[in-house]
Design a protein around this motif. Structure first.
Motif, PDB file in Angstrom:
ATOM      1  N   ASN A 173      24.098   3.196 -72.485  1.00 39.01           N
ATOM      2  CA  ASN A 173      25.475   3.910 -72.181  1.00 39.01           C
ATOM      3  C   ASN A 173      26.096   3.484 -71.450  1.00 39.01           C
ATOM      4  N   ASN A 174      25.602   2.879 -70.429  1.00 34.88           N
ATOM      5  CA  ASN A 174      26.475   2.642 -69.095  1.00 34.88           C
ATOM      6  C   ASN A 174      26.311   0.943 -68.426  1.00 34.88           C
ATOM      7  N   ARG A 175      27.582   0.896 -68.255  1.00 33.18           N
ATOM      8  CA  ARG A 175      27.673  -0.479 -67.017  1.00 33.18           C
ATOM      9  C   ARG A 175      27.369  -0.662 -65.533  1.00 33.18           C
TER      10      ARG A 175
ATOM     11  N   LEU B 268      16.054  -4.668 -70.819  1.00 30.28           N
ATOM     12  CA  LEU B 268      18.206  -5.059 -69.984  1.00 30.28           C
ATOM     13  C   LEU B 268      18.610  -6.271 -70.848  1.00 30.28           C
ATOM     14  N   ARG B 269      18.196  -6.741 -70.654  1.00 26.45           N
ATOM     15  CA  ARG B 269      19.076  -8.503 -71.026  1.00 26.45           C
ATOM     16  C   ARG B 269      19.095  -8.324 -72.324  1.00 26.45           C
ATOM     17  N   ARG B 270      18.509  -7.615 -72.914  1.00 26.63           N
ATOM     18  CA  ARG B 270      18.491  -7.736 -74.765  1.00 26.63           C
ATOM     19  C   ARG B 270      20.008  -7.016 -74.647  1.00 26.63           C
TER      20      ARG B 270
ATOM     21  N   HIS C 263      25.762  -5.340 -73.073  1.00 25.98           N
ATOM     22  CA  HIS C 263      26.697  -5.665 -71.729  1.00 25.98           C
ATOM     23  C   HIS C 263      25.696  -5.712 -69.801  1.00 25.98           C
ATOM     24  N   CYS C 264      24.780  -6.293 -71.172  1.00 20.32           N
ATOM     25  CA  CYS C 264      23.791  -5.866 -69.911  1.00 20.32           C
ATOM     26  C   CYS C 264      22.829  -7.650 -69.205  1.00 20.32           C
ATOM     27  N   LYS C 265      23.570  -8.541 -69.613  1.00 19.45           N
ATOM     28  CA  LYS C 265      22.701 -10.138 -70.768  1.00 19.45           C
ATOM     29  C   LYS C 265      23.239 -10.917 -69.090  1.00 19.45           C
ATOM     30  N   THR C 266      24.047 -10.342 -68.197  1.00 18.79           N
ATOM     31  CA  THR C 266      25.105 -11.690 -67.023  1.00 18.79           C
ATOM     32  C   THR C 266      24.182 -10.474 -65.951  1.00 18.79           C
TER      33      THR C 266
END
Length: 253
Positions: free
Chosen positions: A134-136, A158-160, A163-166
């Motif tokens: 829920n956080n970036r 987290l890569r799934r 917003h956390c892919k890159t």
């Protein structure tokens, strides 16, 4: 930089280090005066690490030498980019550190706060995953050996998250061996830093990955917009009433 890295223990290499430090300091001064925010932040952290190595040559570990090479590469990347950060200072970059060792956590928090990063630290990897949902964050630091799930497993999870892919992920571990480096890449990590952590190396390595990621995002083309589907033609009407063919909507970008 490369001349020094090839033979850091030689007395003749010290002059390469001195020259490198002078040039980095000069770029940092120019970047500060002209408002090139990213370049200034990177060279300021780089210059601090070089100063420390000049006063304590034994600190030039293989990990630090690699980080020095990355810093030069990142500086080249920033100077060739179209956006040098000639704008108002951005909000503090957000970093999440996950390590079950409270001492290591304290070092990371203290170091990165001094370097003007907004850092959150957790000791439980499952709690960190919930927070990430829920956080970036602009960068994530992960210890490798943790209870319940390892740093590698947490990185895969987290890569799934869309917003956390890159976002850059840096692993922190005491075991800088081939197997750990392989697992780092396979799980989606971007880099490695070895314990016992050098605070100046940590600040520089975080700066490198955050600034490169920012420039890549800024220069990336906007996502393509799929054309709007054509309007469905109306159902056939009785023959006594002529039918005007429907005109499909124009696809827009």
């Amino acid at each position: 930089c490369l001349a020094y890295i090839k033979a850091p223990a030689l007395e003749s290499s010290r002059q390469h280090l001195v020259t490198l430090h002078q040039r980095v300091h000069a770029i940092s001064t120019d970047a500060s005066q002209t408002g090139c925010t990213r370049v200034f932040m990177l060279t300021n952290a780089f210059g601090s690490l070089l100063s420390e190595i000049m006063s304590k040559p034994s600190w030039a570990t293989p990990s630090i030498l690699q980080t020095m090479a990355q810093a030069v590469d990142c500086l080249r990347f920033l100077l060739k980019s179209d956006d040098l950060g000639l704008a108002e200072p951005a909000p503090k970059d957000k970093v999440l550190a996950v390590d079950d060792d409270p001492v290591c956590n304290h070092v990371m928090v203290t170091t990165l706060r001094r370097a003007n990063f907004d850092i959150t630290n957790l000791e439980n990897p499952n709690a960190a995953l919930q927070l990430l949902q829920n956080n970036r964050y602009d960068l994530v630091l992960l210890d490798v050996n943790m209870p319940e799930i390892t740093g590698f497993e947490l990185c895969v999870k987290l890569r799934r998250l869309p917003h956390c892919k890159t976002i850059p992920v840096i692993f922190v571990t005491a075991f800088n061996n081939f197997e750990n480096r392989k697992q780092s890449v396979l799980s989606g990590g971007d880099d490695f830093i070895t314990k016992r952590i050098s605070p100046l190396e940590l600040a520089l390595k975080v700066s490198i990955h955050i600034h490169k990621a920012e420039v890549k995002r800024a220069s990336a083309p906007p996502p393509e917009i799929e054309p709007a589907p054509a309007e469905t033609a109306p159902a056939a009407l009785p023959a006594s009433r002529p039918v005007t063919p429907a005109t499909p909507f124009a696809a827009t970008q």
